[in-house]
Enzyme design. Structure first.
Site, PDB file in Angstrom:
ATOM      1  N   LEU A  50       0.755  -1.200  -0.029  1.00  0.00           N
ATOM      2  CA  LEU A  50       0.057  -0.072   0.061  1.00  0.00           C
ATOM      3  C   LEU A  50       0.721   1.319  -0.056  1.00  0.00           C
ATOM      4  O   LEU A  50       0.556   2.436  -0.592  1.00  0.00           O
ATOM      5  CB  LEU A  50      -1.037   0.057   1.317  1.00  0.00           C
ATOM      6  CG  LEU A  50      -1.754   1.160   1.568  1.00  0.00           C
ATOM      7  CD1 LEU A  50      -2.868   1.210   0.466  1.00  0.00           C
ATOM      8  CD2 LEU A  50      -2.454   1.178   2.690  1.00  0.00           C
ATOM      9  N   TYR A  51       2.019   1.279   0.609  1.00  0.00           N
ATOM     10  CA  TYR A  51       2.552   2.338   0.953  1.00  0.00           C
ATOM     11  C   TYR A  51       3.259   3.057  -0.430  1.00  0.00           C
ATOM     12  O   TYR A  51       4.008   2.275  -1.210  1.00  0.00           O
ATOM     13  CB  TYR A  51       3.850   2.417   1.705  1.00  0.00           C
ATOM     14  CG  TYR A  51       3.401   1.660   3.180  1.00  0.00           C
ATOM     15  CD1 TYR A  51       2.251   1.844   3.780  1.00  0.00           C
ATOM     16  CD2 TYR A  51       4.399   0.964   3.946  1.00  0.00           C
ATOM     17  CE1 TYR A  51       1.970   1.431   4.863  1.00  0.00           C
ATOM     18  CE2 TYR A  51       4.191   0.295   5.111  1.00  0.00           C
ATOM     19  CZ  TYR A  51       2.787   0.796   5.875  1.00  0.00           C
ATOM     20  OH  TYR A  51       2.641   0.260   6.786  1.00  0.00           O
ATOM     21  N   ASP A  52       2.987   4.445  -0.611  1.00  0.00           N
ATOM     22  CA  ASP A  52       3.207   5.064  -2.059  1.00  0.00           C
ATOM     23  C   ASP A  52       3.182   4.049  -3.321  1.00  0.00           C
ATOM     24  O   ASP A  52       4.034   4.107  -4.128  1.00  0.00           O
ATOM     25  CB  ASP A  52       4.781   5.355  -1.828  1.00  0.00           C
ATOM     26  CG  ASP A  52       5.195   6.474  -0.821  1.00  0.00           C
ATOM     27  OD1 ASP A  52       4.357   7.380  -0.867  1.00  0.00           O
ATOM     28  OD2 ASP A  52       6.129   6.349  -0.161  1.00  0.00           O
TER      29      ASP A  52
END
Length: 160
Positions: A50-52
Site C-alpha cells: 500500500l505504501y506509496d
C-alpha cells in the site's frame, strides 16, 4: 542490539525495527536511512504494498540488495488498487493474496518474505480462505511466517 524470538516463530528480531512507511520516495535518502538502521543493529524492516503505491517496497528492496541475509523482511497485503479508480479497496481474498505476493516479491527483489501480514482486517472477512492462502504460501516457501497488522482487537481475536 538485544534480539528476541517473534512470537512462536523461528524469526529472531532486534528490539527495535524500522517501520518503512515514511521513508519517502527519494531512493538515495531512503537507502541511506535503511543502511544506517542496519549498521546500528536493526534487522527487522516492515513495509507494505500500500505504501506509496508499491514504491516503498521497491525502495526497501533496493536498499537491502546484497544484505538480504541480514534482514527479517515484513510486508503487508489486503488493499487492492482498481485501475481507473482513486485509492484502494479492501480485499482479503485468497485470489488477491496469491496474486499480490508475486508483485511484492518482484518489487522487493527477493524470492521469499519473512513475515507476510494481513494489513487490517474486518469481522466480515472470509477468514478461513485468507488463512488458507497464507498457509499455501508458507508450504510453497514463498513466506516464512504470516500474521495480522490491525488496530482492531476484535478482528485480531477472530483471526487468532
Amino acid at each position: 542490539m538485544k534480539k528476541n524470538r517473534l512470537g512462536a516463530s523461528e524469526l529472531i528480531v532486534g528490539e527495535i525495527g524500522l517501520g518503512c512507511m515514511s521513508l519517502g520516495t527519494e531512493e538515495r535518502k531512503a537507502t541511506a536511512l535503511v543502511h544506517e538502521a542496519l549498521e546500528l543493529g536493526v534487522n527487522f524492516l516492515d513495509t507494505a504494498d500500500l505504501y506509496d503505491g508499491g514504491r516503498n517496497e521497491e525502495l526497501v528492496g533496493k536498499a537491502i540488495r546484497g544484505r538480504r541475509d541480514r534482514v527479517v523482511l515484513a510486508t503487508k497485503v489486503g488493499n487492492r488498487r482498481i485501475a481507473g479508480q482513486d485509492g484502494w479497496v479492501w480485499d482479503p481474498s485468497r485470489k488477491h493474496i496469491l496474486s499480490a505476493v508475486k508483485e511484492s516479491l518482484r518489487r522487493l527483489g527477493t524470492d521469499y518474505i519473512d513475515l507476510y501480514q494481513l494489513h487490517g482486517g474486518t469481522i466480515d472477512d472470509p477468514i478461513d480462505e485468507t488463512i488458507e492462502a497464507f498457509e499455501q504460501l508458507k508450504r510453497e516457501g514463498v513466506i516464512r511466517e504470516y500474521g495480522i497488522s490491525s488496530i482492531r482487537p476484535n478482528v485480531i481475536r477472530e483471526y487468532a
